[in-house]
Design an enzyme around this catalytic site. Structure first.
Site, PDB file in Angstrom:
ATOM      1  N   PHE A 127      -5.515  42.299 -11.299  1.00 15.84           N
ATOM      2  CA  PHE A 127      -5.864  43.653 -11.612  1.00 15.84           C
ATOM      3  C   PHE A 127      -6.808  43.386 -12.988  1.00 15.84           C
ATOM      4  CE2 PHE A 127      -5.347  47.970 -13.622  1.00 15.84           C
ATOM      5  CZ  PHE A 127      -5.888  48.658 -12.777  1.00 15.84           C
ATOM      6  N   ASP A 204       3.750  41.235 -12.256  1.00 17.07           N
ATOM      7  CA  ASP A 204       3.208  42.524 -12.487  1.00 17.07           C
ATOM      8  C   ASP A 204       3.873  42.919 -11.227  1.00 17.07           C
ATOM      9  OD1 ASP A 204       1.953  45.066 -12.293  1.00 17.07           O
ATOM     10  OD2 ASP A 204       0.312  44.308 -13.491  1.00 17.07           O
ATOM     11  N   TYR A 229       4.238  55.470 -12.402  1.00 12.11           N
ATOM     12  CA  TYR A 229       3.461  56.842 -11.981  1.00 12.11           C
ATOM     13  C   TYR A 229       2.925  56.375 -10.556  1.00 12.11           C
ATOM     14  CZ  TYR A 229      -0.177  54.204 -14.255  1.00 12.11           C
ATOM     15  OH  TYR A 229      -1.070  53.064 -14.693  1.00 12.11           O
ATOM     16  N   LYS A 230       3.450  55.360  -9.986  1.00 10.31           N
ATOM     17  CA  LYS A 230       2.887  55.248  -8.666  1.00 10.31           C
ATOM     18  C   LYS A 230       3.970  55.542  -7.551  1.00 10.31           C
ATOM     19  CE  LYS A 230       0.060  51.294  -9.832  1.00 10.31           C
ATOM     20  NZ  LYS A 230      -1.348  51.908  -9.897  1.00 10.31           N
ATOM     21  N   ARG A 378      -8.958  52.081   0.263  1.00  6.31           N
ATOM     22  CA  ARG A 378      -7.548  52.027   0.152  1.00  6.31           C
ATOM     23  C   ARG A 378      -6.802  53.165   0.521  1.00  6.31           C
ATOM     24  NH1 ARG A 378      -5.203  49.794  -5.401  1.00  6.31           N
ATOM     25  NH2 ARG A 378      -5.387  52.056  -6.180  1.00  6.31           N
TER      26      ARG A 378
END
Length: 410
Positions: A127, A204, A229-230, A378
Protein backbone atom coordinates in the site's frame (compact mmCIF):
# COMPACT_ATOMS: atom_id res chain seq x y z
CA UNK A 1 -36.20 -15.69 -10.72
CA UNK A 2 -32.98 -16.48 -12.58
CA UNK A 3 -30.88 -19.49 -11.71
CA UNK A 4 -28.21 -17.17 -10.27
CA UNK A 5 -30.73 -15.38 -8.07
CA UNK A 6 -32.13 -18.74 -6.97
CA UNK A 7 -28.66 -19.96 -6.02
CA UNK A 8 -27.99 -16.81 -4.00
CA UNK A 9 -31.36 -17.08 -2.25
CA UNK A 10 -30.59 -20.68 -1.30
CA UNK A 11 -27.19 -19.68 0.08
CA UNK A 12 -28.78 -16.92 2.14
CA UNK A 13 -31.43 -19.31 3.47
CA UNK A 14 -28.71 -21.74 4.61
CA UNK A 15 -26.38 -19.04 5.98
CA UNK A 16 -26.01 -19.28 9.79
CA UNK A 17 -24.83 -15.65 9.87
CA UNK A 18 -27.66 -14.24 7.73
CA UNK A 19 -29.63 -12.78 10.64
CA UNK A 20 -26.71 -10.57 11.64
CA UNK A 21 -27.06 -8.55 8.44
CA UNK A 22 -30.18 -6.87 9.84
CA UNK A 23 -28.03 -5.37 12.61
CA UNK A 24 -26.33 -2.96 10.14
CA UNK A 25 -27.54 0.48 9.07
CA UNK A 26 -28.77 0.45 5.47
CA UNK A 27 -28.83 -3.32 5.05
CA UNK A 28 -32.58 -3.19 4.41
CA UNK A 29 -32.12 -0.98 1.31
CA UNK A 30 -31.49 -2.25 -2.24
CA UNK A 31 -28.07 -0.55 -2.30
CA UNK A 32 -25.27 -3.03 -3.08
CA UNK A 33 -22.22 -2.36 -0.96
CA UNK A 34 -18.99 -3.82 -2.32
CA UNK A 35 -16.62 -1.58 -0.33
CA UNK A 36 -16.60 -3.08 3.14
CA UNK A 37 -12.83 -3.37 2.96
CA UNK A 38 -12.55 0.42 2.72
CA UNK A 39 -15.27 1.57 5.12
CA UNK A 40 -17.54 -0.85 6.95
CA UNK A 41 -21.25 -0.25 7.43
CA UNK A 42 -22.10 0.97 10.95
CA UNK A 43 -24.13 -1.18 13.31
CA UNK A 44 -27.55 0.12 14.33
CA UNK A 45 -26.58 0.10 18.02
CA UNK A 46 -23.69 2.49 17.36
CA UNK A 47 -25.84 5.63 17.00
CA UNK A 48 -27.42 5.15 20.45
CA UNK A 49 -24.00 4.33 21.93
CA UNK A 50 -22.55 7.61 20.65
CA UNK A 51 -25.61 9.59 21.74
CA UNK A 52 -25.44 8.05 25.21
CA UNK A 53 -21.75 8.88 25.42
CA UNK A 54 -22.44 12.54 24.64
CA UNK A 55 -25.27 12.81 27.13
CA UNK A 56 -24.09 10.60 29.99
CA UNK A 57 -20.29 10.39 29.90
CA UNK A 58 -19.05 13.49 28.13
CA UNK A 59 -21.93 15.70 29.22
CA UNK A 60 -22.53 14.06 32.57
CA UNK A 61 -19.15 13.06 33.89
CA UNK A 62 -17.13 15.73 32.05
CA UNK A 63 -13.43 15.64 32.93
CA UNK A 64 -14.06 12.95 35.53
CA UNK A 65 -14.42 10.57 32.61
CA UNK A 66 -10.65 10.48 32.16
CA UNK A 67 -10.10 8.96 35.58
CA UNK A 68 -13.14 6.71 35.40
CA UNK A 69 -12.60 5.07 32.00
CA UNK A 70 -11.19 7.10 29.14
CA UNK A 71 -7.51 7.02 30.04
CA UNK A 72 -7.43 3.22 29.97
CA UNK A 73 -9.46 2.85 26.76
CA UNK A 74 -6.48 2.49 24.36
CA UNK A 75 -5.24 -0.56 26.25
CA UNK A 76 -8.69 -1.97 27.08
CA UNK A 77 -9.94 -1.77 23.50
CA UNK A 78 -6.55 -2.91 22.22
CA UNK A 79 -6.75 -6.02 24.39
CA UNK A 80 -10.20 -6.80 22.98
CA UNK A 81 -8.91 -6.47 19.42
CA UNK A 82 -6.01 -8.70 20.39
CA UNK A 83 -8.18 -11.36 22.00
CA UNK A 84 -10.99 -11.46 19.43
CA UNK A 85 -9.13 -10.78 16.18
CA UNK A 86 -5.35 -11.06 16.54
CA UNK A 87 -4.68 -14.15 18.61
CA UNK A 88 -2.80 -11.93 21.06
CA UNK A 89 -2.59 -12.18 24.83
CA UNK A 90 -3.39 -9.03 26.86
CA UNK A 91 -0.88 -6.24 27.17
CA UNK A 92 0.44 -6.33 23.60
CA UNK A 93 -2.05 -4.24 21.61
CA UNK A 94 -3.00 -0.60 22.01
CA UNK A 95 -5.23 1.78 20.02
CA UNK A 96 -4.03 5.24 19.09
CA UNK A 97 -3.02 7.51 16.20
CA UNK A 98 -3.67 6.81 12.52
CA UNK A 99 -2.38 3.78 10.65
CA UNK A 100 0.27 5.95 9.02
CA UNK A 101 1.58 7.33 12.31
CA UNK A 102 1.63 3.90 13.96
CA UNK A 103 3.42 2.42 10.94
CA UNK A 104 6.08 5.08 11.32
CA UNK A 105 6.41 4.51 15.05
CA UNK A 106 6.59 0.73 14.73
CA UNK A 107 9.01 0.76 11.79
CA UNK A 108 11.28 3.38 13.30
CA UNK A 109 11.32 1.50 16.62
CA UNK A 110 11.95 -1.81 14.88
CA UNK A 111 14.92 -0.46 12.95
CA UNK A 112 16.38 1.01 16.16
CA UNK A 113 16.08 -2.42 17.79
CA UNK A 114 18.43 -3.85 15.13
CA UNK A 115 21.39 -1.42 15.26
CA UNK A 116 24.05 -1.76 12.61
CA UNK A 117 21.67 -3.23 10.02
CA UNK A 118 21.11 -1.08 6.97
CA UNK A 119 18.10 -2.38 5.01
CA UNK A 120 14.31 -2.28 5.15
CA UNK A 121 12.67 -4.94 2.98
CA UNK A 122 9.24 -4.42 1.39
CA UNK A 123 7.43 -5.12 -1.87
CA UNK A 124 6.72 -2.68 -4.68
CA UNK A 125 2.96 -3.40 -4.60
CA UNK A 126 2.54 -2.67 -0.91
CA UNK A 127 0.00 0.00 0.00
CA UNK A 128 1.33 3.49 -0.83
CA UNK A 129 1.43 4.62 2.81
CA UNK A 130 3.65 1.67 3.72
CA UNK A 131 6.04 2.46 0.89
CA UNK A 132 6.09 6.18 1.63
CA UNK A 133 6.66 5.68 5.36
CA UNK A 134 9.47 3.19 4.68
CA UNK A 135 11.10 5.62 2.25
CA UNK A 136 10.87 8.39 4.83
CA UNK A 137 12.42 6.28 7.59
CA UNK A 138 15.19 5.14 5.23
CA UNK A 139 15.97 8.74 4.26
CA UNK A 140 15.87 9.87 7.88
CA UNK A 141 18.32 7.19 9.05
CA UNK A 142 20.48 6.73 5.97
CA UNK A 143 19.17 3.22 5.28
CA UNK A 144 18.43 1.41 2.03
CA UNK A 145 15.18 -0.05 0.77
CA UNK A 146 15.39 -3.61 -0.54
CA UNK A 147 12.48 -4.15 -2.92
CA UNK A 148 10.61 -7.35 -3.72
CA UNK A 149 9.02 -7.36 -7.18
CA UNK A 150 5.66 -9.14 -7.05
CA UNK A 151 2.88 -10.22 -9.36
CA UNK A 152 0.15 -7.61 -8.76
CA UNK A 153 -2.48 -10.34 -9.18
CA UNK A 154 -0.83 -12.23 -6.33
CA UNK A 155 1.65 -11.08 -3.70
CA UNK A 156 4.78 -11.75 -1.68
CA UNK A 157 5.85 -15.38 -1.33
CA UNK A 158 8.04 -17.11 1.21
CA UNK A 159 10.61 -17.87 -1.48
CA UNK A 160 10.88 -14.20 -2.43
CA UNK A 161 11.45 -13.19 1.18
CA UNK A 162 14.15 -15.82 1.65
CA UNK A 163 15.95 -14.50 -1.42
CA UNK A 164 16.30 -10.94 -0.09
CA UNK A 165 16.71 -11.12 3.69
CA UNK A 166 20.17 -11.33 5.16
CA UNK A 167 22.60 -9.95 7.68
CA UNK A 168 21.85 -6.34 6.66
CA UNK A 169 18.07 -6.69 7.02
CA UNK A 170 16.68 -4.72 9.95
CA UNK A 171 12.91 -4.93 9.38
CA UNK A 172 10.69 -6.60 6.79
CA UNK A 173 7.46 -4.62 6.23
CA UNK A 174 4.67 -6.51 4.47
CA UNK A 175 0.88 -6.53 4.19
CA UNK A 176 -0.77 -9.72 5.38
CA UNK A 177 -3.55 -9.28 2.79
CA UNK A 178 -2.51 -7.31 -0.30
CA UNK A 179 -4.73 -4.27 -0.78
CA UNK A 180 -4.97 -4.72 -4.55
CA UNK A 181 -5.19 -8.48 -5.14
CA UNK A 182 -6.26 -9.85 -1.71
CA UNK A 183 -3.22 -12.17 -1.72
CA UNK A 184 -2.97 -13.74 1.73
CA UNK A 185 0.69 -13.99 2.66
CA UNK A 186 2.03 -17.00 4.53
CA UNK A 187 2.60 -14.98 7.71
CA UNK A 188 3.90 -17.73 10.01
CA UNK A 189 6.41 -19.08 7.48
CA UNK A 190 7.57 -15.62 6.39
CA UNK A 191 7.94 -14.53 10.02
CA UNK A 192 10.17 -17.55 10.71
CA UNK A 193 12.29 -16.78 7.63
CA UNK A 194 12.75 -13.17 8.76
CA UNK A 195 13.76 -14.31 12.23
CA UNK A 196 16.23 -16.80 10.74
CA UNK A 197 17.97 -13.79 9.20
CA UNK A 198 18.05 -12.03 12.59
CA UNK A 199 15.59 -9.34 11.50
CA UNK A 200 12.19 -8.19 12.76
CA UNK A 201 8.90 -8.39 10.87
CA UNK A 202 6.22 -5.69 10.78
CA UNK A 203 2.87 -6.83 9.39
CA UNK A 204 0.23 -4.42 8.08
CA UNK A 205 -3.06 -6.10 9.01
CA UNK A 206 -5.40 -3.46 7.61
CA UNK A 207 -7.08 -5.81 5.11
CA UNK A 208 -7.08 -8.90 7.32
CA UNK A 209 -8.14 -7.84 10.83
CA UNK A 210 -11.79 -8.76 11.33
CA UNK A 211 -11.82 -10.78 8.09
CA UNK A 212 -9.09 -13.42 8.40
CA UNK A 213 -8.25 -15.27 11.64
CA UNK A 214 -4.86 -14.25 13.00
CA UNK A 215 -2.51 -15.88 15.53
CA UNK A 216 0.17 -13.26 16.15
CA UNK A 217 1.43 -14.79 19.40
CA UNK A 218 1.63 -18.31 17.97
CA UNK A 219 3.39 -16.98 14.86
CA UNK A 220 5.85 -15.08 17.09
CA UNK A 221 5.20 -11.84 15.22
CA UNK A 222 7.27 -8.87 16.34
CA UNK A 223 5.20 -5.87 15.27
CA UNK A 224 1.86 -5.31 13.56
CA UNK A 225 -0.36 -2.35 12.70
CA UNK A 226 -3.87 -2.17 11.32
CA UNK A 227 -6.78 0.18 10.76
CA UNK A 228 -10.19 -0.20 12.39
CA UNK A 229 -12.60 1.38 9.91
CA UNK A 230 -12.75 -1.53 7.47
CA UNK A 231 -13.94 -4.86 8.89
CA UNK A 232 -13.99 -3.51 12.47
CA UNK A 233 -16.51 -0.78 11.48
CA UNK A 234 -14.84 1.91 13.57
CA UNK A 235 -16.08 4.68 11.28
CA UNK A 236 -14.29 7.26 9.10
CA UNK A 237 -10.87 8.09 10.51
CA UNK A 238 -11.17 5.76 13.51
CA UNK A 239 -7.80 5.31 15.26
CA UNK A 240 -5.59 2.39 14.32
CA UNK A 241 -3.97 -0.23 16.57
CA UNK A 242 -0.41 -1.41 17.06
CA UNK A 243 0.74 -4.80 18.35
CA UNK A 244 4.17 -5.30 19.88
CA UNK A 245 5.19 -8.81 20.90
CA UNK A 246 5.97 -9.04 24.59
CA UNK A 247 9.53 -10.13 23.83
CA UNK A 248 10.26 -6.63 22.49
CA UNK A 249 8.63 -4.50 25.16
CA UNK A 250 11.60 -3.54 27.27
CA UNK A 251 13.97 -2.91 24.37
CA UNK A 252 11.67 -0.96 22.07
CA UNK A 253 11.98 2.82 21.90
CA UNK A 254 9.34 4.48 19.76
CA UNK A 255 10.23 7.78 18.08
CA UNK A 256 7.35 10.04 19.21
CA UNK A 257 7.56 10.21 23.00
CA UNK A 258 4.50 11.91 24.43
CA UNK A 259 3.20 12.55 27.89
CA UNK A 260 0.80 9.58 27.96
CA UNK A 261 3.56 7.17 27.03
CA UNK A 262 5.53 8.29 30.08
CA UNK A 263 5.92 5.94 33.02
CA UNK A 264 4.22 8.55 35.22
CA UNK A 265 2.25 10.93 32.97
CA UNK A 266 1.03 13.20 35.76
CA UNK A 267 4.46 13.70 37.27
CA UNK A 268 4.97 16.22 34.46
CA UNK A 269 8.71 15.70 34.90
CA UNK A 270 11.52 17.34 32.96
CA UNK A 271 12.57 14.14 31.16
CA UNK A 272 10.92 11.22 29.40
CA UNK A 273 10.89 7.74 30.93
CA UNK A 274 8.96 5.24 28.78
CA UNK A 275 6.08 3.39 30.41
CA UNK A 276 6.52 -0.34 30.88
CA UNK A 277 4.96 -2.63 28.30
CA UNK A 278 2.75 -1.67 25.38
CA UNK A 279 1.74 1.70 26.87
CA UNK A 280 5.06 3.15 25.75
CA UNK A 281 3.68 3.08 22.18
CA UNK A 282 1.11 5.74 23.12
CA UNK A 283 2.07 9.34 22.46
CA UNK A 284 -0.79 11.77 22.99
CA UNK A 285 -4.34 12.00 24.25
CA UNK A 286 -6.52 9.00 23.29
CA UNK A 287 -9.19 9.41 20.59
CA UNK A 288 -12.03 8.45 22.92
CA UNK A 289 -14.93 9.19 20.56
CA UNK A 290 -13.06 7.40 17.77
CA UNK A 291 -12.99 4.20 19.81
CA UNK A 292 -16.75 3.99 20.41
CA UNK A 293 -18.07 2.45 17.20
CA UNK A 294 -15.49 -0.32 16.90
CA UNK A 295 -16.52 -1.66 20.31
CA UNK A 296 -19.93 -2.63 18.89
CA UNK A 297 -18.31 -4.61 16.07
CA UNK A 298 -15.92 -6.26 18.51
CA UNK A 299 -18.96 -7.38 20.53
CA UNK A 300 -20.45 -8.97 17.41
CA UNK A 301 -17.20 -10.56 16.25
CA UNK A 302 -16.67 -11.97 19.73
CA UNK A 303 -20.13 -13.52 19.63
CA UNK A 304 -19.81 -14.99 16.13
CA UNK A 305 -16.13 -15.97 16.17
CA UNK A 306 -13.49 -15.37 13.50
CA UNK A 307 -13.69 -18.94 12.17
CA UNK A 308 -17.33 -18.43 11.15
CA UNK A 309 -16.51 -15.02 9.67
CA UNK A 310 -13.74 -16.54 7.57
CA UNK A 311 -15.95 -19.38 6.38
CA UNK A 312 -18.56 -16.97 5.05
CA UNK A 313 -15.91 -14.65 3.63
CA UNK A 314 -14.57 -17.48 1.49
CA UNK A 315 -18.09 -18.47 0.40
CA UNK A 316 -18.86 -14.89 -0.65
CA UNK A 317 -15.66 -14.54 -2.66
CA UNK A 318 -16.20 -18.00 -4.17
CA UNK A 319 -19.62 -16.85 -5.42
CA UNK A 320 -18.16 -13.62 -6.82
CA UNK A 321 -15.47 -15.58 -8.68
CA UNK A 322 -17.99 -18.07 -10.08
CA UNK A 323 -20.23 -15.28 -11.33
CA UNK A 324 -17.23 -13.46 -12.81
CA UNK A 325 -16.29 -16.58 -14.75
CA UNK A 326 -19.83 -17.27 -15.92
CA UNK A 327 -21.12 -13.81 -16.76
CA UNK A 328 -18.19 -11.38 -16.98
CA UNK A 329 -15.36 -13.37 -18.54
CA UNK A 330 -17.19 -13.44 -21.92
CA UNK A 331 -17.01 -9.64 -21.83
CA UNK A 332 -13.22 -9.68 -21.40
CA UNK A 333 -13.15 -9.37 -17.60
CA UNK A 334 -10.18 -10.96 -15.85
CA UNK A 335 -9.57 -11.92 -12.22
CA UNK A 336 -6.62 -10.31 -10.47
CA UNK A 337 -7.01 -12.18 -7.17
CA UNK A 338 -5.92 -15.63 -6.02
CA UNK A 339 -8.33 -18.43 -6.82
CA UNK A 340 -6.81 -20.62 -4.14
CA UNK A 341 -8.89 -19.92 -1.00
CA UNK A 342 -5.85 -20.57 1.19
CA UNK A 343 -4.16 -17.59 -0.43
CA UNK A 344 -7.16 -15.25 -0.71
CA UNK A 345 -8.29 -12.60 1.76
CA UNK A 346 -11.73 -11.01 1.91
CA UNK A 347 -11.98 -9.20 -1.41
CA UNK A 348 -11.81 -9.90 -5.15
CA UNK A 349 -10.41 -7.65 -7.88
CA UNK A 350 -11.78 -7.84 -11.43
CA UNK A 351 -9.95 -6.25 -14.37
CA UNK A 352 -11.18 -4.66 -17.58
CA UNK A 353 -10.09 -1.52 -19.49
CA UNK A 354 -13.49 0.11 -18.85
CA UNK A 355 -13.58 -0.43 -15.08
CA UNK A 356 -12.89 3.20 -14.16
CA UNK A 357 -15.87 4.41 -16.15
CA UNK A 358 -17.92 1.43 -14.98
CA UNK A 359 -17.26 2.36 -11.35
CA UNK A 360 -18.67 5.86 -11.91
CA UNK A 361 -21.85 4.44 -13.43
CA UNK A 362 -22.20 1.78 -10.75
CA UNK A 363 -21.95 4.35 -7.95
CA UNK A 364 -24.73 6.37 -9.62
CA UNK A 365 -26.84 3.18 -9.57
CA UNK A 366 -26.19 2.51 -5.85
CA UNK A 367 -23.79 -0.35 -6.57
CA UNK A 368 -20.62 0.64 -4.73
CA UNK A 369 -17.30 -1.11 -5.41
CA UNK A 370 -14.03 0.79 -5.62
CA UNK A 371 -11.48 1.23 -8.36
CA UNK A 372 -7.76 0.53 -8.30
CA UNK A 373 -5.36 1.04 -11.20
CA UNK A 374 -4.70 -0.56 -13.58
CA UNK A 375 -8.31 -1.27 -14.59
CA UNK A 376 -9.26 -2.99 -11.34
CA UNK A 377 -12.75 -3.15 -9.84
CA UNK A 378 -12.37 -4.23 -6.20
CA UNK A 379 -15.22 -6.02 -4.43
CA UNK A 380 -14.86 -5.87 -0.64
CA UNK A 381 -17.31 -8.38 0.83
CA UNK A 382 -17.80 -7.91 4.56
CA UNK A 383 -19.16 -11.25 5.83
CA UNK A 384 -21.53 -10.02 8.53
CA UNK A 385 -23.15 -7.25 6.49
CA UNK A 386 -23.09 -8.71 2.95
CA UNK A 387 -25.64 -11.21 1.63
CA UNK A 388 -25.25 -13.65 -1.24
CA UNK A 389 -28.23 -12.03 -2.98
CA UNK A 390 -26.41 -8.69 -2.74
CA UNK A 391 -23.38 -10.23 -4.47
CA UNK A 392 -25.52 -11.70 -7.25
CA UNK A 393 -27.40 -8.43 -7.82
CA UNK A 394 -24.21 -6.41 -7.89
CA UNK A 395 -22.45 -8.75 -10.30
CA UNK A 396 -25.44 -8.64 -12.65
CA UNK A 397 -25.38 -4.83 -12.63
CA UNK A 398 -21.63 -4.86 -13.40
CA UNK A 399 -22.39 -7.07 -16.40
CA UNK A 400 -25.14 -4.74 -17.61
CA UNK A 401 -22.91 -1.66 -17.28
CA UNK A 402 -20.02 -3.28 -19.18
CA UNK A 403 -22.38 -4.40 -21.96
CA UNK A 404 -23.78 -0.88 -22.19
CA UNK A 405 -20.31 0.66 -22.28
CA UNK A 406 -19.25 -1.73 -25.04
CA UNK A 407 -22.28 -1.03 -27.21
CA UNK A 408 -22.18 2.75 -26.70
CA UNK A 409 -18.48 3.08 -27.57
CA UNK A 410 -18.09 4.40 -31.13
Amino acid sequence: MTATASDAAALDAADPLAAHRDLFVGAETPLVYFDGNSLGRPLKVTGPRIAAFVEQQWGGRLIRGWDEAWMSMPSAVGDRIGSICLGAAPGQTVVGDSTTVLLYKALRAGVAARPGRTEIVLDRDNFPTDRYVAAGVAEELGLSLRWIDVDTSAGVTLEQVREVVGEQTAVVLLSHVAYRSAWLADAPAITRAVHDAGALVLWDLSHSVGSVPLELDAWEVDLAVGCTYKYLDGGPGAPAFVYVGEHLHEDLRQPIPGWLGHADPFAMGPGYTPAPGIRRMISGTPAVVGMLAMQDMLDLLGEVGMAAVREKSLALTDLALRLADETLAPLGVGVASPRDPERRGGHVTLTHPAMREATTRLWADDVIPDYRDPGGLRLGLSPLSTSYAEVAAGMERIREVLVDLATSTP
